[in-house]
Design an enzyme around this catalytic site. Sequence first.
Site, PDB file in Angstrom:
ATOM      1  CG  HIS A 115      -0.282   0.100   2.542  1.00 40.50           C
ATOM      2  ND1 HIS A 115       0.176  -1.001   3.252  1.00 40.50           N
ATOM      3  CD2 HIS A 115       0.021   1.176   3.288  1.00 40.50           C
ATOM      4  CE1 HIS A 115       0.715  -0.603   4.385  1.00 40.50           C
ATOM      5  NE2 HIS A 115       0.655   0.706   4.435  1.00 40.50           N
ATOM      6  CG  HIS A 179       3.392   7.050  11.196  1.00 40.70           C
ATOM      7  ND1 HIS A 179       4.575   7.442  10.594  1.00 40.70           N
ATOM      8  CD2 HIS A 179       2.879   6.072  10.417  1.00 40.70           C
ATOM      9  CE1 HIS A 179       4.761   6.729   9.500  1.00 40.70           C
ATOM     10  NE2 HIS A 179       3.762   5.884   9.368  1.00 40.70           N
TER      11      HIS A 179
HETATM   12  O1  LIG Z   1       1.515  -6.055  10.779  1.00 44.69           O
HETATM   13  C1  LIG Z   1       2.300  -5.913   9.836  1.00 44.69           C
HETATM   14  O2  LIG Z   1       3.173  -6.715   9.543  1.00 44.69           O
HETATM   15  C2  LIG Z   1       2.217  -4.662   8.966  1.00 44.69           C
HETATM   16  C3  LIG Z   1       1.171  -3.689   9.464  1.00 44.69           C
HETATM   17  C4  LIG Z   1       1.004  -2.613   8.448  1.00 44.69           C
HETATM   18  O3  LIG Z   1       0.955  -2.866   7.250  1.00 44.69           O
HETATM   19  C5  LIG Z   1       0.950  -1.250   8.924  1.00 44.69           C
HETATM   20  C6  LIG Z   1       0.962  -0.235   8.045  1.00 44.69           C
HETATM   21  C7  LIG Z   1       0.941   1.120   8.505  1.00 44.69           C
HETATM   22  C8  LIG Z   1       1.396   2.132   7.695  1.00 44.69           C
HETATM   23  O4  LIG Z   1       1.701   1.959   6.431  1.00 44.69           O
HETATM   24  C9  LIG Z   1       1.616   3.466   8.154  1.00 44.69           C
HETATM   25  O5  LIG Z   1       0.985   3.864   9.154  1.00 44.69           O
HETATM   26  O6  LIG Z   1       2.476   4.122   7.511  1.00 44.69           O
HETATM   27 FE   LIG Z   2       3.534   3.083   6.045  1.00 44.14          FE
END
Ligand SMILES: O=C(O)CCC(=O)/C=C/C=C(\O)C(=O)O
Ligand SMILES: [Fe+2]
Length: 318
Positions: A115, A179
Amino acid sequence: MPVALCAMSHSPLMGRNDPDQEVIDAVDAAFDHARRFIADFAPDLIVIFAPDHYNGVFYDLLPPFCIGAGAQSVGDYGTEAGPLDVDRDAARTITREVLDSGIDAAFSERMHVDHGFAQALQLLVGSIIAVPTVPIFINSVAEPLGPVSRVRLLGETVGRAANKLDKRVLFVGSGGLSHDPPIPQFTSSPEQVRERLIDGRNPSDAERKAREQRVITAGRDFAAGTATIQPLNPHWDQHLLEILASGELEQIDTWTNDWFVEQAGHSSHEVRTWIAAYAALHANGPYQVTSSFYRAIPEWIAGFAITTALTLSSNHTK
Ligand SMILES: O=C(O)CCC(=O)/C=C/C=C(\O)C(=O)O
Ligand SMILES: [Fe+2]
Protein backbone atom coordinates in the site's frame (compact mmCIF):
# COMPACT_ATOMS: atom_id res chain seq x y z
CA MET A 1 12.97 19.08 -18.72
CA PRO A 2 10.45 20.23 -16.11
CA VAL A 3 10.26 18.27 -12.86
CA ALA A 4 7.77 18.45 -10.02
CA LEU A 5 7.06 16.80 -6.69
CA CYS A 6 4.18 15.53 -4.65
CA ALA A 7 4.93 14.05 -1.22
CA MET A 8 2.14 12.56 0.84
CA SER A 9 1.44 10.50 3.89
CA HIS A 10 -0.24 7.16 3.36
CA SER A 11 -2.40 5.28 5.83
CA PRO A 12 -4.15 1.95 5.45
CA LEU A 13 -6.71 3.25 7.95
CA MET A 14 -8.19 5.74 5.49
CA GLY A 15 -11.79 4.66 5.02
CA ARG A 16 -11.44 2.09 7.84
CA ASN A 17 -11.14 4.21 10.96
CA ASP A 18 -12.02 7.75 9.90
CA PRO A 19 -11.83 11.05 11.80
CA ASP A 20 -14.60 13.70 11.87
CA GLN A 21 -16.08 14.69 8.51
CA GLU A 22 -14.43 18.12 8.77
CA VAL A 23 -11.00 16.45 8.80
CA ILE A 24 -11.90 14.12 5.93
CA ASP A 25 -13.14 17.11 3.90
CA ALA A 26 -9.87 18.96 4.53
CA VAL A 27 -7.81 15.93 3.47
CA ASP A 28 -9.99 15.38 0.39
CA ALA A 29 -9.56 19.04 -0.61
CA ALA A 30 -5.77 18.73 -0.24
CA PHE A 31 -5.73 15.59 -2.39
CA ASP A 32 -7.98 17.30 -4.98
CA HIS A 33 -5.45 20.14 -5.14
CA ALA A 34 -2.56 17.68 -5.51
CA ARG A 35 -4.38 15.79 -8.27
CA ARG A 36 -5.02 19.06 -10.15
CA PHE A 37 -1.37 20.05 -9.70
CA ILE A 38 -0.27 16.71 -11.16
CA ALA A 39 -2.81 16.79 -14.00
CA ASP A 40 -1.65 20.31 -14.94
CA PHE A 41 1.99 19.19 -14.82
CA ALA A 42 1.12 16.13 -16.94
CA PRO A 43 4.09 13.91 -16.02
CA ASP A 44 5.51 11.51 -18.61
CA LEU A 45 7.00 9.53 -15.71
CA ILE A 46 6.46 9.17 -11.97
CA VAL A 47 9.49 8.24 -9.86
CA ILE A 48 7.95 7.11 -6.59
CA PHE A 49 9.92 6.53 -3.38
CA ALA A 50 8.01 4.40 -0.87
CA PRO A 51 8.52 1.91 1.95
CA ASP A 52 7.28 -1.64 2.41
CA HIS A 53 5.64 -3.11 5.51
CA TYR A 54 6.69 -6.79 5.36
CA ASN A 55 4.55 -7.40 2.30
CA GLY A 56 7.11 -7.31 -0.48
CA VAL A 57 10.52 -7.12 1.20
CA PHE A 58 11.55 -9.40 4.09
CA TYR A 59 14.55 -10.16 6.27
CA ASP A 60 15.60 -13.07 4.06
CA LEU A 61 17.01 -10.41 1.72
CA LEU A 62 16.62 -6.80 2.86
CA PRO A 63 18.30 -4.06 0.80
CA PRO A 64 18.34 -0.45 2.00
CA PHE A 65 17.13 0.59 -1.47
CA CYS A 66 15.74 -1.27 -4.48
CA ILE A 67 14.88 0.15 -7.90
CA GLY A 68 12.16 -1.73 -9.72
CA ALA A 69 12.29 -2.26 -13.48
CA GLY A 70 9.19 -4.38 -12.97
CA ALA A 71 6.83 -4.33 -9.98
CA GLN A 72 3.82 -6.19 -8.69
CA SER A 73 1.39 -4.73 -6.14
CA VAL A 74 0.28 -7.26 -3.50
CA GLY A 75 -3.07 -5.50 -2.99
CA ASP A 76 -3.07 -5.23 0.82
CA TYR A 77 -5.71 -3.12 2.58
CA GLY A 78 -7.89 -3.27 -0.51
CA THR A 79 -5.38 -1.47 -2.73
CA GLU A 80 -5.10 -2.32 -6.42
CA ALA A 81 -3.29 -5.62 -6.99
CA GLY A 82 -1.25 -6.55 -10.05
CA PRO A 83 1.58 -5.13 -12.14
CA LEU A 84 2.51 -1.45 -12.14
CA ASP A 85 3.21 0.23 -15.50
CA VAL A 86 6.97 0.41 -14.97
CA ASP A 87 9.18 2.19 -17.54
CA ARG A 88 11.95 -0.43 -17.70
CA ASP A 89 14.35 1.68 -19.79
CA ALA A 90 14.00 4.62 -17.40
CA ALA A 91 14.48 2.31 -14.41
CA ARG A 92 17.66 0.84 -15.89
CA THR A 93 19.02 4.30 -16.78
CA ILE A 94 18.38 5.53 -13.24
CA THR A 95 19.90 2.37 -11.76
CA ARG A 96 23.09 2.77 -13.80
CA GLU A 97 23.46 6.39 -12.61
CA VAL A 98 22.82 5.39 -8.97
CA LEU A 99 25.35 2.54 -9.06
CA ASP A 100 27.93 4.66 -10.94
CA SER A 101 27.58 7.29 -8.21
CA GLY A 102 28.62 4.72 -5.58
CA ILE A 103 25.20 4.00 -4.06
CA ASP A 104 24.69 0.23 -3.88
CA ALA A 105 20.98 0.02 -4.58
CA ALA A 106 19.41 -3.34 -5.31
CA PHE A 107 17.63 -3.87 -8.61
CA SER A 108 14.55 -5.94 -9.37
CA GLU A 109 12.70 -6.94 -12.49
CA ARG A 110 9.77 -8.00 -10.30
CA MET A 111 9.71 -5.96 -7.08
CA HIS A 112 6.74 -6.72 -4.83
CA VAL A 113 5.19 -3.57 -3.41
CA ASP A 114 2.36 -2.84 -0.97
CA HIS A 115 0.00 0.00 0.00
CA GLY A 116 2.97 2.34 0.44
CA PHE A 117 3.24 2.52 -3.35
CA ALA A 118 -0.25 1.52 -4.47
CA GLN A 119 -2.27 3.87 -2.24
CA ALA A 120 -0.17 6.84 -3.31
CA LEU A 121 -0.50 6.10 -7.04
CA GLN A 122 -4.22 5.45 -6.73
CA LEU A 123 -4.87 8.64 -4.75
CA LEU A 124 -2.68 10.86 -6.93
CA VAL A 125 -3.30 9.59 -10.47
CA GLY A 126 -6.17 7.13 -10.06
CA SER A 127 -4.43 3.82 -10.58
CA ILE A 128 -1.16 1.87 -10.33
CA ILE A 129 -1.06 1.84 -14.15
CA ALA A 130 -2.24 5.37 -14.99
CA VAL A 131 1.27 6.83 -15.56
CA PRO A 132 4.55 5.08 -16.42
CA THR A 133 6.43 4.67 -13.17
CA VAL A 134 9.82 3.87 -11.69
CA PRO A 135 9.22 2.50 -8.16
CA ILE A 136 12.10 2.91 -5.69
CA PHE A 137 11.84 1.04 -2.38
CA ILE A 138 13.46 2.72 0.63
CA ASN A 139 13.62 0.52 3.73
CA SER A 140 11.89 2.49 6.48
CA VAL A 141 10.61 -0.14 8.92
CA ALA A 142 12.97 -3.13 9.11
CA GLU A 143 15.92 -2.18 11.32
CA PRO A 144 18.89 -1.90 11.09
CA LEU A 145 18.68 1.14 8.79
CA GLY A 146 21.53 3.07 7.21
CA PRO A 147 22.15 6.76 7.92
CA VAL A 148 19.63 9.17 6.46
CA SER A 149 22.47 10.94 4.60
CA ARG A 150 22.58 7.99 2.19
CA VAL A 151 18.89 8.54 1.45
CA ARG A 152 19.52 12.16 0.50
CA LEU A 153 22.38 11.09 -1.77
CA LEU A 154 20.15 8.43 -3.37
CA GLY A 155 17.51 11.07 -4.09
CA GLU A 156 20.11 13.51 -5.47
CA THR A 157 21.47 10.88 -7.85
CA VAL A 158 18.00 9.81 -8.98
CA GLY A 159 17.21 13.47 -9.63
CA ARG A 160 20.32 13.89 -11.80
CA ALA A 161 19.49 10.72 -13.71
CA ALA A 162 15.89 11.82 -14.25
CA ASN A 163 17.15 15.10 -15.70
CA LYS A 164 18.79 13.12 -18.53
CA LEU A 165 15.60 11.28 -19.46
CA ASP A 166 14.05 14.04 -21.59
CA LYS A 167 10.73 13.44 -19.78
CA ARG A 168 8.49 15.51 -17.54
CA VAL A 169 9.17 13.73 -14.26
CA LEU A 170 7.08 13.84 -11.09
CA PHE A 171 8.89 12.73 -7.92
CA VAL A 172 6.57 11.19 -5.33
CA GLY A 173 7.37 10.44 -1.70
CA SER A 174 4.93 8.25 0.24
CA GLY A 175 4.85 7.86 4.02
CA GLY A 176 5.24 9.59 7.38
CA LEU A 177 5.26 11.81 9.00
CA SER A 178 5.50 11.19 12.77
CA HIS A 179 3.80 7.93 13.60
CA ASP A 180 4.32 4.66 15.41
CA PRO A 181 1.80 2.11 14.11
CA PRO A 182 2.02 -1.43 15.52
CA ILE A 183 4.50 -2.76 12.97
CA PRO A 184 6.54 -5.60 14.50
CA GLN A 185 10.22 -5.00 15.36
CA PHE A 186 12.34 -8.11 14.68
CA THR A 187 14.45 -7.96 17.86
CA SER A 188 11.43 -7.73 20.15
CA SER A 189 9.20 -10.23 18.29
CA PRO A 190 8.50 -13.84 19.25
CA GLU A 191 9.86 -16.61 17.00
CA GLN A 192 6.59 -17.06 15.10
CA VAL A 193 6.43 -13.38 14.16
CA ARG A 194 10.16 -13.37 13.34
CA GLU A 195 9.53 -16.16 10.84
CA ARG A 196 6.89 -13.97 9.15
CA LEU A 197 9.28 -11.03 9.03
CA ILE A 198 11.96 -13.24 7.47
CA ASP A 199 9.83 -14.86 4.79
CA GLY A 200 6.14 -14.01 5.17
CA ARG A 201 5.26 -13.88 1.47
CA ASN A 202 1.75 -14.78 0.33
CA PRO A 203 -0.04 -14.86 3.68
CA SER A 204 -3.45 -16.55 3.72
CA ASP A 205 -6.49 -14.26 3.49
CA ALA A 206 -7.14 -14.98 7.17
CA GLU A 207 -3.57 -14.08 8.16
CA ARG A 208 -3.65 -10.85 6.13
CA LYS A 209 -7.08 -9.96 7.59
CA ALA A 210 -5.80 -10.54 11.14
CA ARG A 211 -2.76 -8.30 10.54
CA GLU A 212 -4.93 -5.57 9.06
CA GLN A 213 -7.48 -5.81 11.88
CA ARG A 214 -4.67 -5.36 14.43
CA VAL A 215 -3.73 -2.03 12.82
CA ILE A 216 -7.37 -0.93 12.55
CA THR A 217 -7.91 -1.71 16.26
CA ALA A 218 -4.75 0.20 17.14
CA GLY A 219 -6.04 3.24 15.21
CA ARG A 220 -9.37 3.13 17.02
CA ASP A 221 -7.67 2.80 20.43
CA PHE A 222 -5.12 5.50 19.59
CA ALA A 223 -7.89 7.97 18.74
CA ALA A 224 -9.68 7.00 21.97
CA GLY A 225 -6.49 7.64 23.94
CA THR A 226 -6.21 4.05 25.16
CA ALA A 227 -3.43 2.78 22.87
CA THR A 228 0.15 2.44 24.15
CA ILE A 229 1.83 3.62 20.93
CA GLN A 230 3.97 6.75 20.79
CA PRO A 231 2.11 10.07 20.33
CA LEU A 232 2.24 11.94 17.04
CA ASN A 233 4.65 14.89 17.06
CA PRO A 234 3.20 17.85 15.10
CA HIS A 235 6.11 20.08 16.17
CA TRP A 236 8.65 17.66 14.69
CA ASP A 237 6.51 17.28 11.58
CA GLN A 238 6.32 21.05 11.00
CA HIS A 239 10.08 21.37 11.55
CA LEU A 240 10.69 18.72 8.88
CA LEU A 241 8.25 20.38 6.45
CA GLU A 242 10.03 23.73 6.94
CA ILE A 243 13.45 22.19 6.22
CA LEU A 244 12.17 20.40 3.11
CA ALA A 245 10.58 23.62 1.86
CA SER A 246 13.80 25.58 2.50
CA GLY A 247 15.89 23.34 0.24
CA GLU A 248 18.59 23.18 2.92
CA LEU A 249 18.39 19.39 3.11
CA GLU A 250 21.94 18.64 4.25
CA GLN A 251 21.12 19.58 7.85
CA ILE A 252 19.02 16.39 8.01
CA ASP A 253 22.22 14.34 7.58
CA THR A 254 22.98 14.94 11.27
CA TRP A 255 19.71 13.33 12.43
CA THR A 256 20.46 9.94 13.95
CA ASN A 257 18.16 6.95 13.54
CA ASP A 258 17.59 6.82 17.30
CA TRP A 259 16.58 10.48 17.29
CA PHE A 260 13.94 9.84 14.61
CA VAL A 261 12.38 7.13 16.78
CA GLU A 262 12.64 9.12 20.04
CA GLN A 263 11.03 12.19 18.47
CA ALA A 264 8.52 10.74 16.03
CA GLY A 265 8.08 6.98 16.35
CA HIS A 266 9.52 3.96 14.54
CA SER A 267 7.63 4.63 11.31
CA SER A 268 8.86 8.23 11.14
CA HIS A 269 11.68 6.67 9.12
CA GLU A 270 9.15 6.69 6.28
CA VAL A 271 9.97 10.37 5.81
CA ARG A 272 13.08 9.03 4.10
CA THR A 273 10.84 8.79 1.06
CA TRP A 274 10.11 12.54 1.34
CA ILE A 275 13.80 13.35 1.82
CA ALA A 276 14.71 11.33 -1.29
CA ALA A 277 11.94 12.96 -3.36
CA TYR A 278 12.94 16.48 -2.29
CA ALA A 279 16.63 15.71 -2.89
CA ALA A 280 15.72 14.49 -6.39
CA LEU A 281 13.82 17.73 -7.02
CA HIS A 282 16.68 19.78 -5.54
CA ALA A 283 19.13 18.13 -7.95
CA ASN A 284 17.20 19.84 -10.75
CA GLY A 285 17.54 23.33 -9.37
CA PRO A 286 15.96 25.65 -6.81
CA TYR A 287 12.31 24.91 -6.12
CA GLN A 288 9.23 26.28 -4.44
CA VAL A 289 6.63 24.42 -2.40
CA THR A 290 3.33 25.31 -4.07
CA SER A 291 1.00 23.71 -1.48
CA SER A 292 1.38 22.24 1.99
CA PHE A 293 -1.28 20.48 4.03
CA TYR A 294 -0.82 19.08 7.54
CA ARG A 295 -3.12 17.56 10.16
CA ALA A 296 -2.34 15.25 13.05
CA ILE A 297 -4.89 12.47 12.53
CA PRO A 298 -4.78 9.90 15.37
CA GLU A 299 -7.58 7.84 13.79
CA TRP A 300 -5.16 7.14 10.94
CA ILE A 301 -2.13 6.97 13.28
CA ALA A 302 -0.45 9.65 11.21
CA GLY A 303 1.00 13.12 11.30
CA PHE A 304 -0.65 13.46 7.89
CA ALA A 305 0.84 15.77 5.25
CA ILE A 306 0.56 16.42 1.52
CA THR A 307 2.87 18.84 -0.29
CA THR A 308 3.46 19.81 -3.90
CA ALA A 309 6.53 21.57 -5.28
CA LEU A 310 8.02 22.72 -8.58
CA THR A 311 11.49 23.81 -9.64
CA LEU A 312 11.56 27.52 -10.47
CA SER A 313 12.62 26.68 -14.03
CA SER A 314 9.72 24.27 -14.65
CA ASN A 315 6.75 25.62 -16.52
CA HIS A 316 3.87 24.08 -14.60
CA THR A 317 1.71 23.07 -17.50
CA LYS A 318 2.63 21.11 -20.61
O1 LIG B 1 1.51 -6.05 10.78
C1 LIG B 1 2.30 -5.91 9.84
O2 LIG B 1 3.17 -6.71 9.54
C2 LIG B 1 2.22 -4.66 8.97
C3 LIG B 1 1.17 -3.69 9.46
C4 LIG B 1 1.00 -2.61 8.45
O3 LIG B 1 0.95 -2.87 7.25
C5 LIG B 1 0.95 -1.25 8.92
C6 LIG B 1 0.96 -0.23 8.05
C7 LIG B 1 0.94 1.12 8.51
C8 LIG B 1 1.40 2.13 7.69
O4 LIG B 1 1.70 1.96 6.43
C9 LIG B 1 1.62 3.47 8.15
O5 LIG B 1 0.98 3.86 9.15
O6 LIG B 1 2.48 4.12 7.51
FE1 LIG C 1 3.53 3.08 6.05
